[in-house]
Write an enzyme that holds these catalytic residues in place. Sequence first.
Site, PDB file in Angstrom:
ATOM      1  CG  ASP A 182      -4.108  13.705  -0.591  1.00  0.00           C
ATOM      2  OD1 ASP A 182      -3.506  12.713  -0.176  1.00  0.00           O
ATOM      3  OD2 ASP A 182      -5.286  13.983  -0.259  1.00  0.00           O
ATOM      4  CG  ASP A 234      -6.819   7.953   0.301  1.00  0.00           C
ATOM      5  OD1 ASP A 234      -7.540   7.252  -0.433  1.00  0.00           O
ATOM      6  OD2 ASP A 234      -5.720   7.577   0.743  1.00  0.00           O
ATOM      7  CG  HIS A 290      -2.995  -1.992   6.552  1.00  0.00           C
ATOM      8  ND1 HIS A 290      -2.041  -1.766   5.586  1.00  0.00           N
ATOM      9  CD2 HIS A 290      -3.844  -0.933   6.505  1.00  0.00           C
ATOM     10  CE1 HIS A 290      -2.292  -0.604   4.997  1.00  0.00           C
ATOM     11  NE2 HIS A 290      -3.375  -0.078   5.527  1.00  0.00           N
TER      12      HIS A 290
HETATM   13  C1  XBP Z   1      -4.902   9.125   3.541  1.00  0.00           C
HETATM   14  C2  XBP Z   1      -5.003   8.236   4.657  1.00  0.00           C
HETATM   15  C3  XBP Z   1      -4.912   6.836   4.426  1.00  0.00           C
HETATM   16  C4  XBP Z   1      -6.137   6.081   4.024  1.00  0.00           C
HETATM   17  C5  XBP Z   1      -5.900   4.618   4.257  1.00  0.00           C
HETATM   18  O1  XBP Z   1      -4.364  10.367   3.974  1.00  0.00           O
HETATM   19  O2  XBP Z   1      -5.092   8.629   5.788  1.00  0.00           O
HETATM   20  O3  XBP Z   1      -4.519   6.302   5.649  1.00  0.00           O
HETATM   21  O4  XBP Z   1      -7.239   6.462   4.831  1.00  0.00           O
HETATM   22  O5  XBP Z   1      -4.831   4.143   3.524  1.00  0.00           O
HETATM   23  P1  XBP Z   1      -3.888  11.454   2.908  1.00  0.00           P
HETATM   24  P2  XBP Z   1      -3.991   2.875   4.023  1.00  0.00           P
HETATM   25  O6  XBP Z   1      -5.013  11.651   1.949  1.00  0.00           O
HETATM   26  O7  XBP Z   1      -3.646  12.699   3.710  1.00  0.00           O
HETATM   27  O8  XBP Z   1      -2.632  10.941   2.263  1.00  0.00           O
HETATM   28  O9  XBP Z   1      -4.922   1.988   4.784  1.00  0.00           O
HETATM   29  O10 XBP Z   1      -3.489   2.232   2.749  1.00  0.00           O
HETATM   30  O11 XBP Z   1      -2.866   3.376   4.894  1.00  0.00           O
HETATM   31 MG    MG Z   2      -6.177  13.367   1.568  1.00  0.00          MG
END
Ligand code: XBP
Ligand code: MG
Length: 254
Positions: A9, A11, A82
């Site tokens: 993953d 983020d 976005h």
């Molecule tokens: C990551 C997210 C993403 C980011 C924003 O979730 O929820 O939505 O916060 O990214 P995970 P975008 O780590 O579970 O994949 O604005 O590019 O969608």
């Molecule tokens: Mg995450």
Amino acid sequence: MALKALLFDVDGTLADTERDGHRPAFNAAFREFGLDWDWDEALYGRLLAVTGGKERIRYFLEQFLPGYRKPADFDELVAELHRAKTRHYTALLAEGRIPLRPGVKRLLLEARAAGLRLAVATTTTPENVSALLRYSLAEDAMEWFEVIAAGDIVPAKKPAPDIYEWALCELRLGPQDCLAFEDSRNGLKASLGAGIRTLVTVNGYTAHEDFGGALAVLSDLGEPMAPFRLLQGDLGGRDCVDVSLLQQLHARQA
Ligand code: XBP
Ligand code: MG
């Protein structure tokens, strides 16, 4: 059966991107469009219940601004907001403002040296992944990953397993050949839903979540001189996640 690939993953797992990266980027986009929406740290924590930036904007309006009257071109507005948010976010990354979490670079280098295949499975937008890898890991880091599964490539975002299933399909591997790394309950549900055993490293936004089903839950991957804290599971007294530990865990569970 040998461990063949690691799926990461992005983020919260590779880097702590949410509070000081995505959140201010959303706020900058709102300001740019003359909107007085401002997501503070606490509100943003609640908005993280929904993955995906466009989905998060819609959820905010439905749950926290019920009086908001959608304009006729609402879908286009969300898409434009976005796109602006992605521009602000990648600019923050280009300034080198978002470091990788402890142990991430070390483990990726070790995994490459050991011949493990690498993939990314994330909800975030592809440009965000390439910017983070380039500016926070290495200039050529996109090439370290055989598969980048990101964003709208699958319609159903985490906690749906689709993004992991897409990545497995591209790798031509089964879930039993891999381990995944996640930081959130939504992410863990997605990886487990695809049948992939998963290690969790928590962060400030996710530490309280239920990580039932994880191989182990850790403060971070650890460094030789800065061990992780074990929050759940049994890692045999080890204090740093390295390839040999991953191979042991994988063999233990097979
Ligand atoms: C990551 C997210 C993403 C980011 C924003 O979730 O929820 O939505 O916060 O990214 P995970 P975008 O780590 O579970 O994949 O604005 O590019 O969608
Ligand atoms: Mg995450």
